[in-house]
Design an enzyme around this catalytic site. Structure first.
Site, short mmCIF file in Angstrom:
data_model
loop_
_atom_site.label_atom_id
_atom_site.label_comp_id
_atom_site.label_asym_id
_atom_site.label_seq_id
_atom_site.Cartn_x
_atom_site.Cartn_y
_atom_site.Cartn_z
N LYS A 238 0.81 -1.48 -0.01
CA LYS A 238 -0.21 -0.08 0.06
C LYS A 238 0.89 1.33 -0.17
CE LYS A 238 -3.19 2.58 2.81
NZ LYS A 238 -3.95 2.70 4.41
N LYS A 250 -10.20 13.00 8.13
CA LYS A 250 -9.88 12.56 9.48
C LYS A 250 -9.68 13.99 10.35
CE LYS A 250 -6.66 9.07 7.66
NZ LYS A 250 -7.01 7.64 8.64
N ASP A 261 1.51 6.35 5.94
CA ASP A 261 0.48 5.52 5.27
C ASP A 261 0.96 4.36 4.14
OD1 ASP A 261 -2.10 4.27 5.93
OD2 ASP A 261 -3.24 5.64 4.75
N ASP A 320 -12.39 7.13 3.93
CA ASP A 320 -11.05 6.91 4.70
C ASP A 320 -10.58 5.27 4.64
OD1 ASP A 320 -8.94 7.77 6.16
OD2 ASP A 320 -9.97 7.67 8.28
N GLU A 322 -9.59 3.74 2.03
CA GLU A 322 -8.99 3.67 0.81
C GLU A 322 -8.02 2.71 0.42
OE1 GLU A 322 -5.79 5.11 2.70
OE2 GLU A 322 -7.85 5.70 3.03
N ARG A 324 -7.51 -0.41 1.14
CA ARG A 324 -7.92 -1.77 0.69
C ARG A 324 -8.66 -1.50 -1.00
NH1 ARG A 324 -12.29 -1.89 5.61
NH2 ARG A 324 -10.62 -0.80 6.26
#
Length: 471
Positions: A238, A250, A261, A320, A322, A324
């Protein structure tokens, strides 16, 4: 690649030289016996220094001329060591500048981990501010595979550098550049699909998540291939370079660490470095969907329905969730070649952190051989992992009725499991598949692990690959 001022030898072992200082690793309970075999002045100096053999302690002992003749590293007890790892690295941080050779006290079953921890202790993220280097260097203990440990340390440093770099300097384009640099170093081939070409080549969910970003931060799919022989291994990471949460924005307290992330992408690149540096006989593929989940008039919306690469429809109930989505398209691409083993790694859910905290890397697999190998190697190489279930009864939780799948089931239960079940729908049925839901961040400094970005699961995987792929 992130710029660095680190010394090139920071994560390598020192050459053995006659002037290397003997280092004795001493448990608290064994200190008296150790000193009984030493000249009286050694015991006097050690006592005056307050050295008791406790963890994190170090002591340099001078000879009669004042020059150092040996050093001691506290090793506590088995009970105190069980509450952490890399304890020799804790002593290394206390030792003055010198080259050290371990003379006694290092057990064969912990030698690799402790030597690797010493290398990790040399890591500094100094792109934006000079950092004090680790002054103590270690001669590799006898019997260890030096090149292997140095390759692991370099892969870990790459992962940490990528995660630690803020999103202003580590957007999708910069992540692509880092991937290309790694690939070029080892002669791998890299292709990248960017922007609206993602739609043309059927990566609709990667495009949807990343389309709201500025043009110079356009979404992309990075595809690296290396190796011409052996079993096929596909790593999917990811690469959400910053996550605002999208229109489901968020709160500030949750957005503060979102530069990390892309920790899944950073970790698979670190693992790829280990694999290529050691020239493992595999056909490696690395897939990284690199995006920024931004907010603009073109952002994807709650209750949109997207059609993924493999034809499944997905109702968006939270923008949020996102990660996956972008992983789904990449996994679907990877599954088209039916690799012998496919691994996804992602900083995916807060639910995983609630379940196991920041120090454990939870993983999901249907394959008991994979689970056993990872749990065994994770313990041996001090890379703790924990198996979580693909719990079939929860499949209905990700089926909203209006579409094939729901990207964010309501209710808040089993969030890491439902996310893993979602991803499994895209991994195909002919590939052995394992998913890691990592944190990628060390919230407080610990031996061999600075506060900040950290690799999780990569060493366990690297050590397990020979068994899992029959190498």
């Amino acid at each position: 690649m992130p710029e660095t001022n680190a010394q090139p030898n920071a994560l390598t072992f020192a050459p053995d030289t006659p002037d290397a200082l003997p280092l004795h690793i001493v448990e608290s309970a064994a200190l008296a016996a150790f000193l009984a075999d030493q000249p009286e002045n050694v015991g006097t100096w050690v006592a005056a220094s307050g050295f008791t053999g406790a963890l994190r302690q170090a002591c340099v002992v001078p000879g009669t001329d004042g020059a150092p003749v040996m050093a001691l590293a506290g090793y506590g007890s088995a009970a105190t060591r069980a509450r952490g790892r890399f304890w020799l690295a804790a002593a290394a941080e206390k030792l003055p500048k010198a080259t050290y050779r371990i003379a006694s006290g290092l057990h064969d079953d912990t030698a690799e981990v402790e030597a690797l921890g010493w290398l990790f202790a040399g890591y500094r993220f100094d792109r934006y501010k000079a950092q004090s280097p680790l002054l103590a260097r270690l001669v590799a203990p006898e019997g260890l595979h030096i090149a292997r440990l140095e390759a692991i340390a370099a892969g870990e440093a790459l992962t940490r550098d990528l995660i630690n770099t803020p999103a202003s300097d580590m957007g999708p384009a910069e992540l692509e550049a880092a991937a290309r640099t790694l690939a070029d170093r080892f002669g791998a081939e890299t292709t990248v699909i960017t922007g609206d070409d993602l739609l043309a080549q059927n990566f609709p969910m990667i495009h949807a998540v990343g389309r709201a970003a500025a043009p110079h931060r356009a979404p992309r799919l990075i595809d690296i291939r290396w190796g011409g022989n052996g079993p096929t291994l596909t790593l999917v990471g990811k690469g959400v370079c910053f996550d605002t949460g999208g229109l489901n924005i968020k709160p500030g307290s949750s957005m503060g660490l979102m530069k990390k992330d892309m920790g899944g992408a950073a970790t698979v690149l670190g693992l790829a470095h280990m694999i290529m540096a050691r020239d493992l006989p595999v056909r490696l593929r690395v897939l990284i969907p690199a995006v920024e989940n931004a907010i603009s008039g073109d952002a994807f919306r709650p209750q949109d329905i997207l059609t993924a690469r493999n034809g499944l429809t997905v109702e968006i109930n939270n923008t949020d969730a996102e990660g996956r989505l972008v992983l789904a398209d990449a996994l679907a691409l990877g599954a088209e070649e039916n690799p012998d083993l496919m691994i996804s790694m992602a900083t995916l859910t807060g639910a995983a952190r609630v379940a196991v905290g920041p120090d454990l890397a939870p993983f999901f697999t249907d394959d008991s051989e994979i689970a056993t190998a990872l749990q065994n190697t994770g313990g041996v190489v001090a890379d703790p992992v924990w198996r979580m279930p693909f719990w079939e009864p929860y499949e209905s939780m990700i089926e909203p009725g209006i579409a094939d799948l729901d990207n964010a089931p309501s209710g808040g239960f089993a969030g890491s499991i439902t996310a893993a079940l979602f991803l499994r729908r895209f991994a195909g049925t002919d590939s052995r598949y394992t998913h890691f839901d990592i944190y990628g961040w060390n919230p407080a400094a610990a031996p061999a692990r600075t506060k900040g970005g950290t690799g999780q699961g990569a060493r366990a995987l690297f050590s397990a690959l020979p068994l899992l792929l029959g190498l």
